[in-house]
Design a protein around this motif. Sequence first.
Motif, PDB file in Angstrom:
ATOM      1  N   ALA A 298     -14.604  10.189  -7.601  1.00 46.70           N
ATOM      2  CA  ALA A 298     -14.322   8.919  -8.269  1.00 46.70           C
ATOM      3  C   ALA A 298     -13.219   8.189  -7.517  1.00 46.70           C
ATOM      4  CB  ALA A 298     -13.889   9.179  -9.707  1.00 46.70           C
ATOM      5  N   PRO A 299     -13.299   6.866  -7.451  1.00 41.07           N
ATOM      6  CA  PRO A 299     -12.253   6.138  -6.740  1.00 41.07           C
ATOM      7  C   PRO A 299     -10.913   6.323  -7.436  1.00 41.07           C
ATOM      8  CG  PRO A 299     -13.681   4.625  -7.938  1.00 41.07           C
ATOM      9  CD  PRO A 299     -14.288   5.982  -8.045  1.00 41.07           C
ATOM     10  N   LYS A 300      -9.881   6.410  -6.635  1.00 39.78           N
ATOM     11  CA  LYS A 300      -8.549   6.607  -7.179  1.00 39.78           C
ATOM     12  C   LYS A 300      -8.041   5.275  -7.709  1.00 39.78           C
ATOM     13  CE  LYS A 300      -3.888   7.907  -6.097  1.00 39.78           C
ATOM     14  NZ  LYS A 300      -2.872   7.804  -5.096  1.00 39.78           N
ATOM     15  N   PHE A 301      -7.591   5.294  -8.941  1.00 41.53           N
ATOM     16  CA  PHE A 301      -7.010   4.101  -9.527  1.00 41.53           C
ATOM     17  C   PHE A 301      -5.511   4.133  -9.288  1.00 41.53           C
ATOM     18  CE2 PHE A 301     -10.915   4.620 -11.940  1.00 41.53           C
ATOM     19  CZ  PHE A 301     -11.438   3.347 -11.837  1.00 41.53           C
ATOM     20  N   LEU A 302      -4.975   3.000  -8.918  1.00 43.20           N
ATOM     21  CA  LEU A 302      -3.546   2.912  -8.660  1.00 43.20           C
ATOM     22  C   LEU A 302      -2.793   2.683  -9.955  1.00 43.20           C
ATOM     23  CD1 LEU A 302      -3.564   0.656  -5.466  1.00 43.20           C
ATOM     24  CD2 LEU A 302      -3.347   3.120  -5.593  1.00 43.20           C
ATOM     25  N   SER A 303      -1.717   3.414 -10.104  1.00 40.18           N
ATOM     26  CA  SER A 303      -0.848   3.202 -11.259  1.00 40.18           C
ATOM     27  C   SER A 303       0.119   2.071 -10.940  1.00 40.18           C
ATOM     28  CB  SER A 303      -0.072   4.477 -11.581  1.00 40.18           C
ATOM     29  OG  SER A 303       0.857   4.738 -10.539  1.00 40.18           O
ATOM     30  N   LEU A 304       0.838   1.621 -11.942  1.00 38.59           N
ATOM     31  CA  LEU A 304       1.828   0.555 -11.726  1.00 38.59           C
ATOM     32  C   LEU A 304       2.883   1.007 -10.732  1.00 38.59           C
ATOM     33  CD1 LEU A 304       2.871  -2.237 -12.397  1.00 38.59           C
ATOM     34  CD2 LEU A 304       4.049  -1.261 -14.372  1.00 38.59           C
ATOM     35  N   GLY A 305       3.249   2.282 -10.799  1.00 39.21           N
ATOM     36  CA  GLY A 305       4.234   2.818  -9.857  1.00 39.21           C
ATOM     37  C   GLY A 305       3.715   2.788  -8.428  1.00 39.21           C
ATOM     38  N   ASP A 306       2.426   3.095  -8.246  1.00 39.55           N
ATOM     39  CA  ASP A 306       1.821   3.046  -6.911  1.00 39.55           C
ATOM     40  C   ASP A 306       1.833   1.631  -6.361  1.00 39.55           C
ATOM     41  OD1 ASP A 306       1.264   5.764  -7.087  1.00 39.55           O
ATOM     42  OD2 ASP A 306      -0.788   5.432  -7.824  1.00 39.55           O
ATOM     43  N   VAL A 307       1.471   0.671  -7.199  1.00 41.53           N
ATOM     44  CA  VAL A 307       1.431  -0.724  -6.767  1.00 41.53           C
ATOM     45  C   VAL A 307       2.827  -1.215  -6.420  1.00 41.53           C
ATOM     46  CG1 VAL A 307       0.890  -3.076  -7.505  1.00 41.53           C
ATOM     47  CG2 VAL A 307      -0.658  -1.217  -8.074  1.00 41.53           C
ATOM     48  N   THR A 308       3.815  -0.862  -7.232  1.00 42.70           N
ATOM     49  CA  THR A 308       5.195  -1.268  -6.978  1.00 42.70           C
ATOM     50  C   THR A 308       5.688  -0.680  -5.662  1.00 42.70           C
ATOM     51  OG1 THR A 308       5.565  -1.282  -9.354  1.00 42.70           O
ATOM     52  CG2 THR A 308       7.510  -1.342  -7.969  1.00 42.70           C
ATOM     53  N   ALA A 309       5.376   0.584  -5.431  1.00 43.71           N
ATOM     54  CA  ALA A 309       5.797   1.231  -4.186  1.00 43.71           C
ATOM     55  C   ALA A 309       5.127   0.572  -2.985  1.00 43.71           C
ATOM     56  CB  ALA A 309       5.476   2.716  -4.229  1.00 43.71           C
ATOM     57  N   LEU A 310       3.851   0.229  -3.119  1.00 47.16           N
ATOM     58  CA  LEU A 310       3.152  -0.437  -2.022  1.00 47.16           C
ATOM     59  C   LEU A 310       3.730  -1.813  -1.751  1.00 47.16           C
ATOM     60  CD1 LEU A 310      -0.601   0.433  -2.663  1.00 47.16           C
ATOM     61  CD2 LEU A 310       0.784   1.111  -0.711  1.00 47.16           C
ATOM     62  N   SER A 311       4.018  -2.562  -2.805  1.00 47.63           N
ATOM     63  CA  SER A 311       4.511  -3.925  -2.604  1.00 47.63           C
ATOM     64  C   SER A 311       5.912  -3.939  -2.031  1.00 47.63           C
ATOM     65  CB  SER A 311       4.464  -4.718  -3.912  1.00 47.63           C
ATOM     66  OG  SER A 311       5.367  -4.160  -4.842  1.00 47.63           O
ATOM     67  N   SER A 312       6.727  -2.932  -2.349  1.00 55.27           N
ATOM     68  CA  SER A 312       8.077  -2.908  -1.794  1.00 55.27           C
ATOM     69  C   SER A 312       8.074  -2.417  -0.348  1.00 55.27           C
ATOM     70  CB  SER A 312       9.002  -2.040  -2.652  1.00 55.27           C
ATOM     71  OG  SER A 312       8.570  -0.698  -2.596  1.00 55.27           O
ATOM     72  N   SER A 313       7.081  -1.582   0.022  1.00 53.71           N
ATOM     73  CA  SER A 313       7.036  -1.082   1.397  1.00 53.71           C
ATOM     74  C   SER A 313       6.458  -2.104   2.357  1.00 53.71           C
ATOM     75  CB  SER A 313       6.228   0.210   1.478  1.00 53.71           C
ATOM     76  OG  SER A 313       4.875  -0.045   1.196  1.00 53.71           O
ATOM     77  N   LYS A 314       5.601  -2.983   1.856  1.00 56.63           N
ATOM     78  CA  LYS A 314       5.023  -4.046   2.680  1.00 56.63           C
ATOM     79  C   LYS A 314       5.492  -5.372   2.103  1.00 56.63           C
ATOM     80  CE  LYS A 314       0.888  -1.492   3.853  1.00 56.63           C
ATOM     81  NZ  LYS A 314      -0.552  -1.453   3.749  1.00 56.63           N
ATOM     82  N   SER A 315       6.243  -6.094   2.878  1.00 55.17           N
ATOM     83  CA  SER A 315       6.796  -7.323   2.328  1.00 55.17           C
ATOM     84  C   SER A 315       5.862  -8.508   2.492  1.00 55.17           C
ATOM     85  CB  SER A 315       8.151  -7.613   2.975  1.00 55.17           C
ATOM     86  OG  SER A 315       8.021  -7.590   4.376  1.00 55.17           O
ATOM     87  N   SER A 316       4.796  -8.375   3.279  1.00 59.14           N
ATOM     88  CA  SER A 316       3.811  -9.452   3.388  1.00 59.14           C
ATOM     89  C   SER A 316       2.441  -8.843   3.634  1.00 59.14           C
ATOM     90  CB  SER A 316       4.183 -10.419   4.512  1.00 59.14           C
ATOM     91  OG  SER A 316       3.962  -9.807   5.763  1.00 59.14           O
ATOM     92  N   LEU A 317       1.421  -9.674   3.603  1.00 59.76           N
ATOM     93  CA  LEU A 317       0.057  -9.164   3.760  1.00 59.76           C
ATOM     94  C   LEU A 317      -0.205  -8.611   5.149  1.00 59.76           C
ATOM     95  CD1 LEU A 317      -1.970 -11.869   1.819  1.00 59.76           C
ATOM     96  CD2 LEU A 317      -1.362  -9.581   1.068  1.00 59.76           C
ATOM     97  N   ASN A 318       0.409  -9.164   6.174  1.00 61.76           N
ATOM     98  CA  ASN A 318       0.135  -8.690   7.529  1.00 61.76           C
ATOM     99  C   ASN A 318       1.137  -7.635   8.000  1.00 61.76           C
ATOM    100  OD1 ASN A 318       2.393 -10.163   8.057  1.00 61.76           O
ATOM    101  ND2 ASN A 318       1.398 -11.697   9.352  1.00 61.76           N
ATOM    102  N   GLY A 319       2.068  -7.209   7.140  1.00 57.39           N
ATOM    103  CA  GLY A 319       2.982  -6.132   7.486  1.00 57.39           C
ATOM    104  C   GLY A 319       4.272  -6.575   8.133  1.00 57.39           C
ATOM    105  N   THR A 320       4.415  -7.839   8.455  1.00 55.60           N
ATOM    106  CA  THR A 320       5.665  -8.319   9.045  1.00 55.60           C
ATOM    107  C   THR A 320       6.592  -8.763   7.921  1.00 55.60           C
ATOM    108  OG1 THR A 320       4.793 -10.551   9.273  1.00 55.60           O
ATOM    109  CG2 THR A 320       4.530  -9.081  11.156  1.00 55.60           C
ATOM    110  N   PRO A 321       7.882  -8.626   8.119  1.00 44.76           N
ATOM    111  CA  PRO A 321       8.818  -9.009   7.065  1.00 44.76           C
ATOM    112  C   PRO A 321       8.716 -10.501   6.760  1.00 44.76           C
ATOM    113  CG  PRO A 321       9.930  -7.797   8.821  1.00 44.76           C
ATOM    114  CD  PRO A 321       8.544  -8.061   9.272  1.00 44.76           C
ATOM    115  N   ARG A 322       8.812 -10.815   5.472  1.00 44.82           N
ATOM    116  CA  ARG A 322       8.773 -12.218   5.054  1.00 44.82           C
ATOM    117  C   ARG A 322      10.152 -12.821   5.199  1.00 44.82           C
ATOM    118  NH1 ARG A 322       6.059 -14.967   1.290  1.00 44.82           N
ATOM    119  NH2 ARG A 322       7.933 -15.107   0.066  1.00 44.82           N
TER     120      ARG A 322
END
Length: 128
Positions: free
Chosen positions: A93-117
Amino acid sequence: MKKKLTPKLIEHLPPASGKRYEVRDELLTGLLLRVSATGAKVWYLATRIDGRSRRIKLGSWPILSLKDAREKAQMILRDIQLGLFRGRQDEPAPKFLSLGDVTALSSSKSSLNGTPRTGGEPRVCCCE
Protein backbone atom coordinates in the motif's frame (compact mmCIF):
# COMPACT_ATOMS: atom_id res chain seq x y z
CA MET A 1 -18.22 -27.02 -24.32
CA LYS A 2 -14.95 -27.94 -25.99
CA LYS A 3 -14.36 -26.93 -29.62
CA LYS A 4 -11.55 -26.14 -31.98
CA LEU A 5 -11.71 -22.37 -31.77
CA THR A 6 -11.50 -20.40 -35.00
CA PRO A 7 -11.89 -16.65 -35.57
CA LYS A 8 -15.16 -17.28 -37.45
CA LEU A 9 -16.59 -19.48 -34.68
CA ILE A 10 -15.67 -16.89 -32.02
CA GLU A 11 -17.26 -14.08 -33.99
CA HIS A 12 -20.55 -15.98 -34.30
CA LEU A 13 -20.85 -17.17 -30.69
CA PRO A 14 -24.22 -15.98 -29.38
CA PRO A 15 -24.54 -14.02 -26.12
CA ALA A 16 -25.31 -16.17 -23.11
CA SER A 17 -28.96 -16.65 -22.28
CA GLY A 18 -28.96 -16.06 -18.55
CA LYS A 19 -25.64 -17.11 -17.01
CA ARG A 20 -22.34 -16.82 -18.90
CA TYR A 21 -20.84 -19.85 -20.60
CA GLU A 22 -17.34 -20.99 -21.51
CA VAL A 23 -15.94 -22.43 -24.72
CA ARG A 24 -12.69 -24.36 -24.26
CA ASP A 25 -10.04 -24.67 -26.94
CA GLU A 26 -9.18 -28.18 -28.14
CA LEU A 27 -5.73 -27.17 -29.37
CA LEU A 28 -4.41 -25.57 -26.17
CA THR A 29 -5.42 -27.17 -22.89
CA GLY A 30 -6.65 -24.59 -20.40
CA LEU A 31 -7.45 -21.81 -22.86
CA LEU A 32 -11.08 -20.78 -22.71
CA LEU A 33 -13.32 -17.99 -23.91
CA ARG A 34 -16.02 -16.82 -21.52
CA VAL A 35 -19.13 -15.34 -23.19
CA SER A 36 -21.42 -13.15 -21.05
CA ALA A 37 -25.08 -12.28 -21.41
CA THR A 38 -24.09 -8.92 -22.95
CA GLY A 39 -22.08 -10.71 -25.63
CA ALA A 40 -18.70 -9.69 -24.17
CA LYS A 41 -16.00 -12.31 -24.75
CA VAL A 42 -13.01 -12.63 -22.43
CA TRP A 43 -10.00 -14.98 -22.70
CA TYR A 44 -8.91 -16.98 -19.65
CA LEU A 45 -6.29 -19.60 -18.92
CA ALA A 46 -7.39 -22.28 -16.44
CA THR A 47 -4.43 -24.08 -14.89
CA ARG A 48 -2.94 -25.24 -11.61
CA ILE A 49 -0.20 -23.31 -9.85
CA ASP A 50 1.42 -24.81 -6.75
CA GLY A 51 -1.39 -27.35 -6.55
CA ARG A 52 -4.14 -24.73 -6.57
CA SER A 53 -6.56 -24.19 -9.42
CA ARG A 54 -6.18 -20.74 -11.01
CA ARG A 55 -8.04 -18.85 -13.70
CA ILE A 56 -5.85 -16.16 -15.27
CA LYS A 57 -7.50 -13.42 -17.31
CA LEU A 58 -5.65 -12.87 -20.58
CA GLY A 59 -7.73 -10.12 -22.19
CA SER A 60 -10.88 -9.28 -24.11
CA TRP A 61 -11.80 -10.39 -27.60
CA PRO A 62 -11.46 -8.82 -30.25
CA ILE A 63 -8.63 -6.72 -28.76
CA LEU A 64 -6.79 -9.96 -28.04
CA SER A 65 -7.17 -12.24 -31.07
CA LEU A 66 -7.29 -16.04 -30.96
CA LYS A 67 -3.68 -16.25 -32.14
CA ASP A 68 -2.50 -13.72 -29.54
CA ALA A 69 -4.49 -15.44 -26.76
CA ARG A 70 -2.91 -18.80 -27.61
CA GLU A 71 0.58 -17.27 -27.64
CA LYS A 72 0.03 -15.46 -24.36
CA ALA A 73 -1.38 -18.61 -22.74
CA GLN A 74 1.60 -20.66 -23.97
CA MET A 75 4.04 -18.09 -22.53
CA ILE A 76 2.27 -18.19 -19.15
CA LEU A 77 2.21 -22.01 -19.14
CA ARG A 78 5.93 -22.00 -19.96
CA ASP A 79 6.66 -19.58 -17.12
CA ILE A 80 4.61 -21.71 -14.72
CA GLN A 81 6.59 -24.84 -15.71
CA LEU A 82 9.88 -23.00 -15.21
CA GLY A 83 8.76 -21.52 -11.89
CA LEU A 84 8.97 -17.96 -13.19
CA PHE A 85 5.28 -17.03 -13.13
CA ARG A 86 4.37 -14.72 -10.30
CA GLY A 87 0.80 -13.86 -11.26
CA ARG A 88 -0.63 -10.73 -9.76
CA GLN A 89 2.05 -8.93 -7.83
CA ASP A 90 0.60 -7.60 -4.61
CA GLU A 91 2.05 -4.15 -4.34
CA PRO A 92 2.49 -2.68 -0.89
CA ALA A 93 0.00 0.00 0.00
CA PRO A 94 1.28 3.50 -0.71
CA LYS A 95 2.77 5.18 2.30
CA PHE A 96 0.71 8.07 3.56
CA LEU A 97 2.62 11.02 4.91
CA SER A 98 1.82 12.24 8.37
CA LEU A 99 1.78 15.92 9.28
CA GLY A 100 5.18 15.44 10.89
CA ASP A 101 6.57 13.97 7.66
CA VAL A 102 5.24 16.87 5.61
CA THR A 103 6.61 19.43 8.07
CA ALA A 104 10.03 17.76 8.03
CA LEU A 105 10.03 17.71 4.22
CA SER A 106 9.01 21.34 3.91
CA SER A 107 11.65 22.52 6.36
CA SER A 108 14.41 20.50 4.66
CA LYS A 109 13.55 21.85 1.20
CA SER A 110 12.97 25.54 1.14
CA SER A 111 11.76 25.65 -2.47
CA LEU A 112 10.43 23.31 -5.14
CA ASN A 113 13.73 23.05 -7.01
CA GLY A 114 15.86 22.53 -3.87
CA THR A 115 17.64 25.88 -3.91
CA PRO A 116 17.23 28.18 -0.93
CA ARG A 117 14.48 30.76 -1.26
CA THR A 118 15.22 34.41 -0.89
CA GLY A 119 12.70 36.87 0.46
CA GLY A 120 12.03 38.60 -2.88
CA GLU A 121 10.93 35.53 -4.89
CA PRO A 122 7.23 34.87 -5.31
CA ARG A 123 5.83 31.65 -3.87
CA VAL A 124 4.91 28.95 -6.36
CA CYS A 125 1.58 27.22 -5.94
CA CYS A 126 0.75 24.27 -8.17
CA CYS A 127 -2.85 23.96 -6.97
CA GLU A 128 -4.40 26.68 -9.11
